[in-house]
Design a protein around this motif. Structure first.
Motif, mmCIF file in Angstrom:
data_model
loop_
_atom_site.group_PDB
_atom_site.id
_atom_site.type_symbol
_atom_site.label_atom_id
_atom_site.label_comp_id
_atom_site.label_asym_id
_atom_site.label_seq_id
_atom_site.Cartn_x
_atom_site.Cartn_y
_atom_site.Cartn_z
ATOM 1 N N LYS A 220 0.827 -1.212 0.000
ATOM 2 C CA LYS A 220 0.000 0.000 0.000
ATOM 3 C C LYS A 220 0.864 1.267 0.000
ATOM 4 O O LYS A 220 0.505 2.256 -0.646
ATOM 5 C CB LYS A 220 -0.920 0.013 1.211
ATOM 6 N N HIS A 240 -6.291 0.729 -6.575
ATOM 7 C CA HIS A 240 -6.582 -0.404 -5.685
ATOM 8 C C HIS A 240 -7.541 -1.346 -6.414
ATOM 9 O O HIS A 240 -8.726 -1.407 -6.096
ATOM 10 C CB HIS A 240 -7.218 0.140 -4.395
ATOM 11 N N SER A 262 -11.103 -2.475 0.879
ATOM 12 C CA SER A 262 -10.474 -3.606 1.557
ATOM 13 C C SER A 262 -11.535 -4.566 2.099
ATOM 14 O O SER A 262 -12.542 -4.134 2.661
ATOM 15 C CB SER A 262 -9.622 -3.094 2.714
ATOM 16 N N LYS A 266 -12.140 -8.294 -3.827
ATOM 17 C CA LYS A 266 -11.225 -8.273 -4.977
ATOM 18 C C LYS A 266 -10.578 -9.639 -5.216
ATOM 19 O O LYS A 266 -10.609 -10.155 -6.335
ATOM 20 C CB LYS A 266 -10.129 -7.207 -4.804
ATOM 21 N N ASP A 287 -5.090 -7.097 -6.177
ATOM 22 C CA ASP A 287 -5.191 -5.962 -5.249
ATOM 23 C C ASP A 287 -4.781 -4.610 -5.845
ATOM 24 O O ASP A 287 -5.357 -3.597 -5.486
ATOM 25 C CB ASP A 287 -4.340 -6.241 -4.000
HETATM 26 MN MN MN Z 1 -6.375 -4.311 -0.608
#
Ligand code: MN
Ligand code: GTP
Ligand code: SPV
Length: 595
Positions: A220, A240, A262, A266, A287
Motif C-alpha cells: 500500500k 486499488h 479492503s 477483490k 489488489d
Molecule cells: Mn487491498
C-alpha cells in the motif's frame, strides 16, 4: 554486513539508518530460496513461526492482539502544504513528522538485525516496474516480502552505482536490551505507530507495526500511496484494483479491473470460476493495478505484486476454490486458528469446524467458545504463480488492455447489483461517490457506512480532489478507447439480513452482462442512477433464487437515493475548490434525473 553495496545512494542510506537505529548487525537480502529457508529457521527456532504439518513449507504466525490490521488513523501523507495531502489524509508537516519519527527511530533496532531488502514492484527490468529498498528489523517482514514482491540481488545489480530507488524504512519499534526476552510479536503501542509517506521525496517511513500494509512497504505504501502521486505527475494510474481476464465461449478476451474497498471481494473476483458454461476467468492480480496508455491508445494494466496477501475468513472450496488450491504449500498464515492435526482453520472454511483448535490469540478454542477462532482480518501470504488460474500474461511487461472498470462496495441496502455509467464522466462520479461499510482490514469500527472514493480513501497519496481531476484527464486522453465503467454491489441484504445475491462464481453473470454491453448485444434500462439490466438481460439460468430477490436486487428506490444526496453533497464539498467542475455538473444532472 554480508556483502558490499555499490550503489552510492543506498550505501549512504544504510549507514545513516544504521547510525540512527543502532542494530546489532546488518544483513543484505538476496531473495534466494536458501535465504527464505534460513529466515524461516530463525523464526522457528525462536518459536515465532509455527510449522504446519498439513501444508508443505507453510507456517502460522500470531500477531500481538493490538497489531492486527492497517492503522489509517496513524497513516500520514506528509507534503509541505497540507492542501496537497487533501481532506482524506492525515497530515503533519514533513519537518515536524521527521523530527518525531527520528526520536522514535533513535536506537530502535538495538539488539536486532537490520535487514536490507532490495525489491522490484513489477517484473524486474520491466519499463513499468519500480525499485524499492525496504530496511526492516522484522524477519517476518523479510519472508513476506519474498512472497509479495520480487526480492533479488538482481535488483542491486540493476541499480548499479548511481541508479535510484524508493527508500522504505520500517521498524517494529521494539528495541531489545541485553538479556531481555523477546516477545513473540514485538511492536510499539498504537500511539507510537506512524505510517508516513513523503510523496514529494518518494520516501516511506513506517514505525511501530509489524502487520500487513503497515510493514510490507512495497504494497500500500509504495505501490499505491507513493505510486499514485507519481502516476499523477507522469500521467498514468495506480489503483486499488484486481485485474482479470474473462474469455467468452467464442474465445473473445475481456480484461477487467475492479476497485472494491479492503475486504470487499477483490481476491474473490480475481480468481472467480464462472458458473455460466463456456466462460473462462483468469487472474492477473488481486489488489493493485498500475496502468499506462499504450502505443495503440488503450489503457494497459500490470500487477506490480508477486503474491497475494488475502483475507482468510470466508475463503473455502465453495466460495473461492482457486484460492484454496493456491494455499496448499509455501504459504504464510497470520492470525488463523491452528487445528490439532497441524493445519490452519478459519471461520467459513468448508466442512464442520474443528472440535478443538488453538485460536489466533493462542488460547484453546471449541465451537462453543463465544469468540472467533481466526481474527476477522487473518491473512494468507501466497505466491501468485501458485494460483491454478494465474493468467499466462500476468508478468507481461506491457500489461493487458483494460476493457472494463468496475467500482463497488459493501452496501446492505439502496445500491443495486449492477449499474452501468452513462459516460466516462458519469463513471468518475460513481467512483468518487462510492460508499462502503467498513471492514476489519483497518483498526476501527466495522460496518459503518463511509465514502471510499474509488476504494482509494486510505491509499491516495495526494489531494483526492486532484485525483478526481486526474481521472477526468485520463478519460480525456483515452477518448473513445477508454474502458466502460460499471458499479456493482454483491452485498445487498434482505430484511432478514441474508445476502440476496449468491455472489462468488455467480458474479460471472454480471460480468457477462458487462461484456455484452461492450458488444452492444444486450439491453439496459435508463434509471436516475445509471443503466441497469432489464428483466431477462441478466443470465440467471440455473441460479436457485426467488425471482422476487432478483427484482429487489435491481430495484431503484428513488426516495432512498434522494436521501443519500445530502451525504454525497457533504462529501464532495469537503474537497472545496479542488473539486472538479465536471463532478459538480454530474451531481446536478443526477439530482435532475432523480426529480
Ligand atoms: Mn487491498
Ligand atoms: P483486501 O485484500 O483487504 O483488499 O480485500 P479484498 O477486496 O480482496 O476482499 P476478499 O476477496 O478477500 O473478500 C473479503 C470477504 O468478502 C471474504 O470474507 C469473502 O468471502 C467475502 N466476499 C467476497 N466476494 C463475495 C461475494 O461475491 N459475495 C459475498 N456475500 N461475500 C463475498
Ligand atoms: C487492504 O487492506 O486493502 C489489504 C491488506 O489489501 S493490507 O496489505 O494490510 O493493506
Amino acid at each position: 554486513m554480508n556483502i558490499e553495496v555499490k550503489n552510492k545512494k543506498l550505501k549512504a542510506w544504510i549507514q545513516e539508518v544504521a547510525d540512527m537505529c543502532t542494530p546489532k548487525d546488518i544483513y543484505i537480502c538476496n531473495g534466494s530460496n536458501e535465504e527464505y529457508d534460513q529466515m524461516i529457521k530463525l523464526l522457528l527456532d525462536s518459536g515465532i513461526a509455527i510449522p504446519l504439518k498439513k501444508r508443505k513449507n507453510s507456517f502460522l504466525f500470531r500477531s500481538d492482539p493490538s497489531d492486527v490490521a492497517r492503522v489509517e488513523d496513524n497513516t500520514y501523507i506528509s507534503t509541505p502544504d497540507q492542501i496537497e495531502a487533501g481532506p482524506t489524509n492525515n497530515w503533519i508537516a514533513p519537518d515536524d513528522l521527521k523530527k518525531t519519527m527520528k526520536d522514535l527511530y533513535k536506537g530502535c533496532m538495538k539488539g536486532r538485525t537490520m535487514y536490507v531488502i532490495p525489491f522490484s514492484m513489477g517484473p524486474i527490468g520491466s519499463p513499468i516496474a519500480k525499485i524499492g529498498i525496504e530496511i526492516s528489523d522484522s524477519p517476518y517482514v523479510v519472508v513476506n516480502m519474498h512472497i509479495m514482491t520480487r526480492v533479488s540481488d538482481r535488483v542491486l545489480e540493476l541499480l548499479g552505482t548511481d541508479g535510484d530507488f524508493i527508500p522504505c524504512l520500517h521498524s517494529i519499534g521494539a528495541p531489545l536490551e541485553p538479556g531481555q526476552e523477546d516477545s513473540k510479536w514485538p511492536c510499539a503501542p498504537i500511539e507510537k505507530k506512524y505510517i508516513s509517506h513523503f510523496p514529494n521525496e518518494n520516501l516511506i517511513w513506517s514505525y511501530g507495526s509489524g502487520y500487513g500494509g503497515n510493514a510490507l512497504l512495497g504494497k500500500k505504501c509504495l505501490a499505491l500511496r507513493i505510486a499514485s502521486a507519481m502516476a499523477r505527475r507522469e500521467s498514468w494510474m495506480a489503483e486499488h484494483m484486481l485485474i482479470l481476464r474473462l474469455t467468452s465461449p467464442e474465445g473473445k478476451q475481456y480484461h477487467i479491473a475492479a476497485a472494491f474497498p479492503s475486504a470487499c471481494g477483490k481476491t474473490n473476483l480475481a480468481m472467480m470460476q464462472p458458473s455460466i458454461p463456456g466462460w473462462k476467468c483468469e487472474c492477473v492480480g488481486d489488489d493493485i493495478a498500475w496502468m499506462k496508455i499504450g502505443p495503440d491508445g488503450r489503457l494497459y494494466a500490470i500487477n506490480p505484486e508477486n503474491g497475494f496477501f488475502g483475507v482468510a475468513p470466508g475463503t473455502s472450496y465453495e466460495t473461492n476454490p482457486m484460492a484454496m488450491d493456491t494455499l496448499k504449500e509455501n504459504c504464510i498464515f497470520t492470525n488463523c486458528a491452528l487445528t490439532d492435526e497441524g493445519d490452519v482453520w478459519w471461520e467459513g472454511m468448508d466442512g464442520d469446524p474443528p472440535k478443538h483448535a488453538i485460536d489466533w490469540k493462542g488460547n484453546d478454542w471449541t465451537p462453543e467458545s463465544d469468540s472467533v477462532a481466526a481474527h476477522a482480518n487473518a491473512r494468507f501470504t501466497a505466491p501468485a504463480a501458485q494460483c491454478p488460474v494465474i493468467c499466462e500474461d500476468w508478468e507481461k511487461p506491457e500489461g493487458v488492455p483494460i476493457d472494463i472498470f468496475i467500482f463497488g462496495g459493501r452496501r446492505s441496502s439502496v445500491v443495486p447489483l449492477v449499474t452501468e455509467a452513462y459516460s466516462w464522466d458519469h463513471g468518475v462520479f460513481l467512483g468518487s461517490t462510492a460508499a462502503s461499510e467498513t471492514t476489519a482490514a483497518n483498526i476501527g469500527s466495522v460496518g459503518n457506512l463511509r465514502r471510499d472514493p474509488f476504494a482509494m480513501k486510505p491509499f491516495c497519496g495526494y489531494n483526492m480532489g486532484d485525483y478526481f481531476q486526474h481521472w477526468f484527464n485520463m478519460g480525456g486522453k483515452l477518448g473513445d478507447k477508454a474502458p466502460r465503467i460499471f458499479y456493482v454491489n454483491w452485498f445487498r441484504k434482505s430484511e432478514e439480513g441474508k445476502f440476496l445475491w449468491p455472489g462468488f462464481s455467480d458474479n460471472s453473470r454480471v460480468l457477462k452482462w458487462m461484456c455484452e454491453r461492450v458488444e452492444g448485444s444486450v439491453g439496459a434500462e435508463e434509471t436516475p442512477i445509471g443503466l441497469i439490466p432489464k428483466e431477462g438481460d441478466l443470465d440467471v439460468n440455473g441460479v436457485d433464487m426467488p425471482s422476487d430477490d432478483l427484482k429487489e436486487l435491481l430495484k431503484i428506490d428513488s426516495e432512498a437515493w434522494k436521501a443519500e444526496i445530502p451525504d454525497i453533497e457533504h462529501h464532495l464539498s469537503t474537497f472545496g475548490d479542488r473539486l472538479p467542475d465536471k463532478l459538480k455538473k454530474q451531481l446536478d444532472e443526477f439530482k435532475k434525473r432523480l426529480g
